[in-house]
Design an enzyme around this catalytic site. Sequence first.
Site, mmCIF file in Angstrom:
data_model
loop_
_atom_site.group_PDB
_atom_site.id
_atom_site.type_symbol
_atom_site.label_atom_id
_atom_site.label_comp_id
_atom_site.label_asym_id
_atom_site.label_seq_id
_atom_site.Cartn_x
_atom_site.Cartn_y
_atom_site.Cartn_z
ATOM 1 N N ASP A 289 0.854 -1.192 0.000
ATOM 2 C CA ASP A 289 0.000 0.000 0.000
ATOM 3 C C ASP A 289 0.890 1.243 0.000
ATOM 4 O OD1 ASP A 289 -3.009 0.862 0.596
ATOM 5 O OD2 ASP A 289 -1.685 2.194 1.726
ATOM 6 N N GLU B 242 -4.507 2.400 -4.586
ATOM 7 C CA GLU B 242 -3.053 2.483 -4.389
ATOM 8 C C GLU B 242 -2.514 1.205 -3.756
ATOM 9 O OE1 GLU B 242 -4.848 4.484 -0.668
ATOM 10 O OE2 GLU B 242 -5.345 4.278 -2.776
#
Length: 301
Positions: free
Chosen positions: A173, A217
């Site tokens: 992440d 993301e």
Amino acid sequence: MIHQPIILVVDDEPNNIEMLAGMLDDQYELRFAVSAQEALTAIKEMPKPDLILLDVMLPDMNGYAICERIKEDPATADIPIIFVTSLGDPEQEEKGFAVGGADYIVKPCRALSIKARIRNQLEMKRTRELLHRLAITDGLTSLANRRHFDEALKQEMQRLQRQGGQLSLVLIDVDFFKRFNDYYGHPAGDECLRRIAAVIATELRRPADLTARIGGEEFACLLPETSLAGAYIVAERIRQTVLSLKMPHQSSTISDYVTVSVGVATSSGTEAAHLYQRADIQLYIAKTSGRNCVVQDVALV
């Protein structure tokens, strides 16, 4: 060098092989088999054939049975098969289509006709492959998308339960990515994701490994036959390489540059959802314990 499509000609009559070779060898890379066993072996070779010209009457197995075998195997089911045979009655032609044949040509063949039919089948195959790639590819990063990842994870878990071994999952992440987008704008955010995707794709070098963008993301790496220690090494290498890009991140509270948090888990036979959940827990721990770090699971299930 431009790749010539590979055509496998399966026929036990030398005159037929010679005739087809004379028609096609200037446009295609030709391979030949004179029996069912040779044909089934040849289609396993890499690169696999793009198309098969298959006679019905062979010494060890008829062409219909060969076609069924090829279509039953997921690794070869997408290869178009054109029957080329002297059996011209409608019942035989219907049987050829019923077992998965893409076309049916009755000997003697006219060169213009067989070339046109081959071109049509190859063009349709290219179109299907393009549509399939688009359906399983993330448009921004060119990595696998969430749909492809979910299916691959399911298949790998099934393989693991049948064969044993280990399967590792790495979840990545981008730290404070919303702040990055707000500060630099979405075009810069897209470029940031593309650069991180390139890092991940570069660090995973084995053909069996899968890299995917599974959220805005968030990225995933699926690593078959990889231990927890091995997956940790890959994850740490990704984290360090992303940091070494030195992409400015003025809105981050932990670094002047873009960083990633990473969670790692390994399974020896649990359900896919369980493995994903455990890796996600490790990612959560990484994000709540300072970010810009790799956290690995302590248990092997």
